[in-house]
Write a protein that holds these residues in place. Structure first.
Motif, short mmCIF file in Angstrom:
data_model
loop_
_atom_site.label_atom_id
_atom_site.label_comp_id
_atom_site.label_asym_id
_atom_site.label_seq_id
_atom_site.Cartn_x
_atom_site.Cartn_y
_atom_site.Cartn_z
N MET A 1 0.82 -1.22 0.00
CA MET A 1 0.00 0.00 0.00
C MET A 1 0.85 1.27 0.00
O MET A 1 0.48 2.27 0.61
CB MET A 1 -0.95 0.01 1.19
CG MET A 1 -2.05 -1.01 1.10
SD MET A 1 -3.16 -0.73 -0.28
CE MET A 1 -4.01 0.77 0.23
N LYS A 2 2.02 1.22 -0.62
CA LYS A 2 2.80 2.45 -0.73
C LYS A 2 3.05 2.73 -2.21
O LYS A 2 3.33 1.81 -2.98
CB LYS A 2 4.17 2.31 -0.04
CG LYS A 2 4.11 1.88 1.41
CD LYS A 2 3.47 2.90 2.32
CE LYS A 2 3.34 2.30 3.72
NZ LYS A 2 2.45 3.08 4.59
N PRO A 3 2.96 4.00 -2.60
CA PRO A 3 3.19 4.35 -4.00
C PRO A 3 4.62 3.98 -4.44
O PRO A 3 5.54 3.98 -3.62
CB PRO A 3 3.02 5.87 -4.02
CG PRO A 3 2.22 6.19 -2.80
CD PRO A 3 2.58 5.16 -1.79
N SER A 41 -1.23 4.34 -4.31
CA SER A 41 -0.94 3.46 -3.18
C SER A 41 -1.23 2.00 -3.53
O SER A 41 -0.52 1.10 -3.12
CB SER A 41 -1.76 3.87 -1.95
OG SER A 41 -1.20 5.02 -1.37
N ARG B 24 7.27 10.24 -2.36
CA ARG B 24 6.14 9.33 -2.17
C ARG B 24 5.80 9.08 -0.69
O ARG B 24 4.88 8.29 -0.40
CB ARG B 24 6.41 7.99 -2.84
CG ARG B 24 7.62 7.27 -2.30
CD ARG B 24 7.76 5.96 -3.00
NE ARG B 24 9.02 5.33 -2.77
CZ ARG B 24 9.17 4.01 -2.69
NH1 ARG B 24 8.13 3.23 -2.80
NH2 ARG B 24 10.36 3.49 -2.52
N LEU B 26 3.90 9.22 2.33
CA LEU B 26 2.57 9.70 2.70
C LEU B 26 2.70 10.56 3.95
O LEU B 26 3.56 10.31 4.81
CB LEU B 26 1.64 8.51 2.98
CG LEU B 26 1.37 7.57 1.80
CD1 LEU B 26 0.61 6.32 2.27
CD2 LEU B 26 0.59 8.27 0.69
N GLU B 45 -5.47 3.06 4.32
CA GLU B 45 -4.58 3.77 3.39
C GLU B 45 -5.21 4.04 2.04
O GLU B 45 -4.51 4.16 1.04
CB GLU B 45 -3.24 3.03 3.21
CG GLU B 45 -2.35 3.21 4.41
CD GLU B 45 -0.93 2.79 4.16
OE1 GLU B 45 -0.74 1.75 3.50
OE2 GLU B 45 -0.02 3.51 4.61
N HIS B 46 -6.53 4.09 1.95
CA HIS B 46 -7.09 4.66 0.72
C HIS B 46 -8.30 5.56 0.97
O HIS B 46 -9.16 5.69 0.12
CB HIS B 46 -7.32 3.63 -0.38
CG HIS B 46 -8.24 2.49 -0.01
ND1 HIS B 46 -7.80 1.37 0.63
CD2 HIS B 46 -9.55 2.32 -0.22
CE1 HIS B 46 -8.82 0.55 0.81
NE2 HIS B 46 -9.90 1.10 0.31
N CYS B 64 -3.50 9.96 4.89
CA CYS B 64 -3.02 8.90 3.98
C CYS B 64 -3.22 9.29 2.52
O CYS B 64 -2.75 8.60 1.64
CB CYS B 64 -3.72 7.57 4.26
SG CYS B 64 -5.44 7.50 3.72
#
Ligand SMILES: Cc1cc2nc3c(=O)[nH]c(=O)nc-3n(C[C@H](O)[C@H](O)[C@H](O)COP(=O)(O)OP(=O)(O)OC[C@H]3O[C@@H](n4cnc5c(N)ncnc54)[C@H](O)[C@@H]3O)c2cc1C
Ligand code: FES
Ligand code: FES
Lengths: 285, 159
Positions: A1-3, A41, B24, B26, B45-46, B64
């Motif tokens: 879940m990280k870009p 993400s 990147r 967050l 996380e979305h 996030c």
């Protein structure tokens, strides 16, 4: 879940932003990030560069355009409201001018996500994101609005009828930035209404409908029934036949959220509801 | 290829912090990992659960769904910044304690920030408005009833 890694640019002017985009074929604009960051993400998107437009001044305008200023016909005969690329959903929703000039914008915005998402997400971003499940693309399409974009060759205006090409696909070129969206005003004596059915308030709708009634003309726009926002002309249709007449033009999909049959039923119910309520508004005017 | 790093100055709960992070990073991770402010929680996380909600210039936003590099020009408030100046619990925190507004506590920081901003905008919410105020945050434990009570109690405590 990280870009995935990306290069980051935060230009202070529109011209600079356009030139960064033009020089990098795999760059994307970052506005409110409320759609783009989840995609990054989840790694459904991994652009090489993000061009953050949040530091560009003057893009957060919300302005009304009078009928008098609309003489060249570009803005329609009754004027309207123009919303800049950095106007957050929350600011547009809170604007008394928007509510007065084109109430359909405010009616639909109440259904866009939750207040917290609306504090950051932009109305223009949600239009050019071109999600067929989103409210504002349908509203722009139904009202015959437009988006003004700036690219290396200068500015152009894209009418809503030419904006939505497919799922999450707009007709902006990759090096164009949407500067503003224009919603034509509600004409005197006309009426509008919006309603949707979602599992929970704030969720994307299973089906949503927006109606515009002006004299004999009855048109209804739908979200979540196809790949693009769809508008159906129901002028002259008897009240009892509205739902079936709409379904003759629509092909609601089956997916994990709802069956096609259920969506068809929602189309019937919502069509009748929004047309009735838009008529009431027109009669009260 | 080494990733490009950015010098970012964040203003959080009134204090300024300088960090060096990739673009990147967050904002939620910058707060938790770089600044060690682990009060802000991360669930989905979305953007859906609300656990990571912070105040950006006083407005609730999902940390996030922002990058630390984009947060430079803003005043950020996290749950750690909601206490009274003397360190005692702020009114919303106090109300949660009194009303049993939390069980596991995972969702709580997001509720506290959201309600703090909500009561600033609407200091005397009706029951319906109190429910609406928290409609963008998820809680798997409480069933929400005590959180709604806590909103109403916090309004009393703040008045
Ligand atoms: C939990 C949750 C629930 C949501 N529910 C809804 C909902 O019910 N209905 C709804 O409509 N939306 C919903 N959204 C999405 C929200 O409305 C977004 O704000 C909106 O879709 C995108 O706007 P943004 O400014 O955040 O754009 P971003 O996320 O920054 O960008 C989205 C896309 O548009 C492009 N883009 C954005 N601005 C420009 C510009 N000016 N020029 C060129 N390209 C641009 C970006 O490159 C990107 O591809 C939800 C989001 C979340 C997280
Ligand atoms: S972690 Fe940000 S909304 Fe769930
Ligand atoms: S208290 Fe456990 S999730 Fe809310």
């Amino acid at each position: 879940m990280k870009p995935a890694p990306f290069a980051y640019r935060r230009p202070g002017t529109l011209a600079e932003a356009v030139s960064v985009l033009a020089g990098e074929p795999d760059a994307k604009v970052l506005a409110g990030g409320q759609s783009l960051v989840p995609l990054l993400s989840m790694r459904l998107a991994s652009p090489a560069t993000l061009v953050d437009i949040n530091a560009i001044t003057g893009l957060d305008v919300i302005e009304t355009i009078d009928a008098n200023d609309a003489v060249d016909g570009q803005y329609g005969e009754h004027g309207g409201v123009r919303v800049g690329a950095l106007a957050r959903h929350a600011a547009v929703l809170a604007s008394p001018d928007v509510r007065r000039v084109q109430p359909l914008v405010s009616m639909a915005l109440q259904h866009v996500a939750h207040a917290t998402i609306r504090n950051r997400g932009t109305t223009v971003g949600s239009i050019v994101h071109a999600d067929a499940a989103a409210e504002m693309p349908v509203v722009l399409r139904l009202l015959g609005g437009s988006v003004e974009v700036e690219g290396p060759a200068g500015r152009r205006t894209i009418p809503a009828s030419e904006l939505f090409l497919g799922p999450l696909q707009s007709s902006l070129a990759h090096d164009e930035i949407a500067v503003s969206a224009y919603f034509p005003a509600l004409a005197p004596g006309a009426g509008v209404a919006f309603d949707e059915i979602a599992r929970r308030h704030g969720d994307y709708a299973l089906v949503g409908a927006a109606a515009h009634v002006d004299g004999e003309s009855v048109r209804v726009g739908y979200l979540s029934v196809g790949d693009v926002p769809t508008v159906v002309d129901l002028s002259g249709v008897a009240d009892d036949d509205l739902g079936e007449a709409a379904l003759a033009h629509l092909d609601p999909p089956d997916d994990i959220h709802a069956t096609a049959d259920y969506r068809a039923q929602l189309v019937r119910v919502l069509t009748t509801r929004v047309v009735r309520s838009a008529r009431d508004m027109a009669e009260d005017a | 290829m080494s990733e490009e790093l950015h010098d970012v100055r964040l203003t959080v709960n009134g204090a300024t912090h300088e960090i060096r992070v990739p673009a990147r990073r967050l904002l939620s991770d910058a707060l938790r990992h770089d600044l060690r402010l682990t009060g802000t929680h991360v669930g989905c996380e979305h953007g859906v659960c609300g656990a990571c909600t912070i105040l950006v210039d006083g407005e609730p936003m999902r940390s996030c769904l922002m990058f630390a590099v984009s947060a430079v020009d803003h005043e950020i408030t996290t749950v750690e910044g909601l206490t009274n100046p003397d360190g005692s619990l702020g009114p919303v925190q106090q109300a949660f304690a009194e009303c049993h507004g939390l069980q596991c506590g995972f969702c709580t920081p997001g509720f506290l920030t959201t309600i703090t901003a909500g009561l600033r905008e609407n200091p005397a919410p009706t029951h319906e408005e109190a429910r609406d105020m928290i409609s963008g945050n998820l809680c798997r434990c409480t069933g929400y009833q005590n959180i709604v009570k806590a909103v109403e109690r916090a309004a009393e405590l703040s008045s």
